[in-house]
Design an enzyme around this catalytic site. Structure first.
Site, short mmCIF file in Angstrom:
data_model
loop_
_atom_site.label_atom_id
_atom_site.label_comp_id
_atom_site.label_asym_id
_atom_site.label_seq_id
_atom_site.Cartn_x
_atom_site.Cartn_y
_atom_site.Cartn_z
N GLU A 17 40.54 20.70 46.07
CA GLU A 17 40.77 21.37 44.78
C GLU A 17 41.85 20.64 43.99
O GLU A 17 42.85 20.20 44.55
CB GLU A 17 41.23 22.81 45.05
CG GLU A 17 41.51 23.61 43.79
CD GLU A 17 41.76 25.07 44.10
OE1 GLU A 17 40.84 25.72 44.63
OE2 GLU A 17 42.87 25.55 43.82
N TYR A 49 41.09 26.75 36.70
CA TYR A 49 41.05 27.15 35.29
C TYR A 49 42.26 28.03 35.00
O TYR A 49 42.56 28.93 35.79
CB TYR A 49 39.78 27.97 35.10
CG TYR A 49 39.37 28.28 33.68
CD1 TYR A 49 38.52 27.43 33.00
CD2 TYR A 49 39.81 29.43 33.04
CE1 TYR A 49 38.11 27.71 31.71
CE2 TYR A 49 39.41 29.73 31.74
CZ TYR A 49 38.55 28.86 31.08
OH TYR A 49 38.15 29.14 29.81
P1 FAD Z 1 37.78 40.48 41.29
O1 FAD Z 1 36.69 40.12 42.20
O2 FAD Z 1 37.42 41.11 39.98
O3 FAD Z 1 38.79 41.43 42.07
C1 FAD Z 1 40.04 41.80 41.52
C2 FAD Z 1 40.48 43.14 42.09
O4 FAD Z 1 39.63 44.18 41.56
C3 FAD Z 1 40.35 43.24 43.62
O5 FAD Z 1 41.41 44.03 44.09
C4 FAD Z 1 39.01 43.94 43.82
O6 FAD Z 1 38.96 44.66 45.05
C5 FAD Z 1 39.01 44.89 42.62
N1 FAD Z 1 37.64 45.21 42.16
C6 FAD Z 1 36.61 44.36 42.01
N2 FAD Z 1 35.53 45.01 41.57
C7 FAD Z 1 35.89 46.31 41.43
C8 FAD Z 1 35.20 47.51 41.00
N3 FAD Z 1 33.92 47.48 40.63
N4 FAD Z 1 35.89 48.67 40.98
C9 FAD Z 1 37.21 48.72 41.37
N5 FAD Z 1 37.89 47.63 41.78
C10 FAD Z 1 37.25 46.45 41.80
N6 FAD Z 1 43.07 32.12 39.29
C11 FAD Z 1 43.06 31.40 38.13
O7 FAD Z 1 43.71 31.81 37.17
N7 FAD Z 1 42.38 30.22 38.02
C12 FAD Z 1 41.67 29.71 39.05
O8 FAD Z 1 41.04 28.65 38.89
C13 FAD Z 1 41.64 30.42 40.28
N8 FAD Z 1 40.95 29.97 41.35
C14 FAD Z 1 40.91 30.70 42.51
C15 FAD Z 1 40.16 30.23 43.59
C16 FAD Z 1 40.11 30.95 44.79
C17 FAD Z 1 39.29 30.41 45.94
C18 FAD Z 1 40.84 32.16 44.91
C19 FAD Z 1 40.82 32.93 46.22
C20 FAD Z 1 41.59 32.65 43.84
C21 FAD Z 1 41.63 31.93 42.63
N9 FAD Z 1 42.35 32.39 41.52
C22 FAD Z 1 42.38 31.65 40.36
C23 FAD Z 1 43.12 33.65 41.61
C24 FAD Z 1 42.27 34.88 41.18
O9 FAD Z 1 41.89 34.74 39.84
C25 FAD Z 1 43.13 36.14 41.38
O10 FAD Z 1 43.33 36.37 42.74
C26 FAD Z 1 42.66 37.41 40.66
O11 FAD Z 1 43.70 38.38 40.78
C27 FAD Z 1 41.40 38.05 41.23
O12 FAD Z 1 40.30 37.36 40.87
P2 FAD Z 1 38.85 37.75 41.50
O13 FAD Z 1 37.88 36.89 40.84
O14 FAD Z 1 38.92 37.76 42.96
O15 FAD Z 1 38.72 39.25 40.92
#
Ligand code: FAD
Length: 287
Positions: A17, A49
């Site tokens: 990455e 991003y």
């Molecule tokens: P989600 O999947 O939306 O989850 C966020 C929270 O909401 C979780 O607690 C989940 O349990 C909860 N949730 C989800 N769906 C629901 C629902 N329907 N009802 C109630 N609660 C719900 N950040 C960046 O800014 N840029 C990057 O490029 C980046 N790359 C990453 C790459 C990896 C491999 C990882 C593990 C993280 C990365 N992050 C990045 C960090 C990430 O954006 C954060 O951890 C963010 O807080 C959560 O993103 P997510 O896509 O997992 O969110």
């Protein structure tokens, strides 16, 4: 090439990455470092991003430049600070650049922001649905073996993960972890809940003690005593900490592969020398 096609033959798959620069001044240096990593010929590279959306152009630009060197790429895309219209514009850019893989993320909610935006997104699964409707992309998403910081508990987090995967996710990449048993336990729990997509294990080679303080503050990641001892002993010696951090990450990777985890994602932090050491340490294993 799509990442899911790479995984089809069940071989060990390694990705590195990189993150785009915060300012345009640093662009050339970051690109040069990213290309050095690409020349090591990992199976693919991912480009992060900025959650604020400001670096979107650089994410796609770097992913495209890397792709032109012959390595497959995945562009991360966050939606926390974007409207659906803005996301659509980035998806068009990604498509135009010929990038077939997207890591769909919500992003961390910026302090003091008006979240969720009008005509924006609340969760990553909504972004997954929009990407799915926008083209034939291979879609990855994030998962958290120790639970996401906003979740009340791991069970709830896994239920939300299931909804995200069911909305069109092809594979998952984990948050970093330093104890492989945490991943094995997580895999058992998600498989039990019917989440069957491939999972890439996210490995962070920690090469300085400030980095580990930051990681723990942000994500509450568990540090095994074996790892803490390394940081305590070598944290103030830059060269020794780097060597020990790479050795620890290598050992984690070898144990994962030995236990059947074929997808390894290394948080290489724009550091070609770290990526190179890891590839060297695994040279016979990857043959
Ligand atoms: P989600 O999947 O939306 O989850 C966020 C929270 O909401 C979780 O607690 C989940 O349990 C909860 N949730 C989800 N769906 C629901 C629902 N329907 N009802 C109630 N609660 C719900 N950040 C960046 O800014 N840029 C990057 O490029 C980046 N790359 C990453 C790459 C990896 C491999 C990882 C593990 C993280 C990365 N992050 C990045 C960090 C990430 O954006 C954060 O951890 C963010 O807080 C959560 O993103 P997510 O896509 O997992 O969110």
């Amino acid at each position: 090439m799509k990442i899911t096609d790479k995984l089809a033959d069940n071989k060990i798959t390694i990705s590195f990455e990189v993150f785009p620069p915060k300012t345009n001044d640093a662009y050339e240096n970051v690109l040069a470092a990213a290309k050095e990593i690409a020349y090591l010929k990992p199976d693919f590279m991912s480009v992060t991003y900025g959650a604020g959306g400001g670096t979107s152009k650089n994410t796609v630009k770097i992913a495209k430049e890397l792709k032109d060197t012959g390595v497959d790429t995945i562009a991360h895309l966050t939606c926390v600070s974007s409207t659906k219209k803005e996301v659509k514009a980035v998806l068009d850019e990604i498509k135009e650049a010929g990038i077939e893989n997207i890591l769909a993320l919500r992003g961390d909610i910026p302090e003091g922001s008006r979240f969720p935006l009008k005509d924006g997104y609340m969760y990553a699964y909504e972004l997954v649905e929009d990407i799915k409707n926008c083209g034939d992309f291979c879609i990855g998403a994030a998962c958290y073996p120790e639970g996401h910081t906003e979740s009340a508990n791991k069970a709830e987090d896994i239920l939300n993960l299931k909804q995200k995967v069911d909305s069109g996710v092809d594979f998952l990449t984990t948050q970093m972890f330093f104890d492989n048993n945490i991943l094995y336990n997580f895999l058992y729990r998600i498989r039990e809940k019917g989440i069957t997509v491939p999972v890439f294990a996210g490995i962070m080679p920690v090469t300085n003690s400030a980095q580990i303080d930051r990681i723990c503050k942000l994500s509450g990641t568990y540090l095994p005593s074996r790892f803490k001892a390394i940081v305590d002993r070598f944290g103030n010696n830059t060269a020794a900490m780097k060597q020990a951090g790479i050795a620890y990450a290598t050992e984690q990777i070898i144990d994962l592969i030995a236990n059947g985890v074929n997808g390894i994602h290394v948080y290489s932090m724009n550091k070609p020398e770290i990526a190179e050491s890891i590839m060297k340490n695994l040279s016979e294993i990857l043959k």
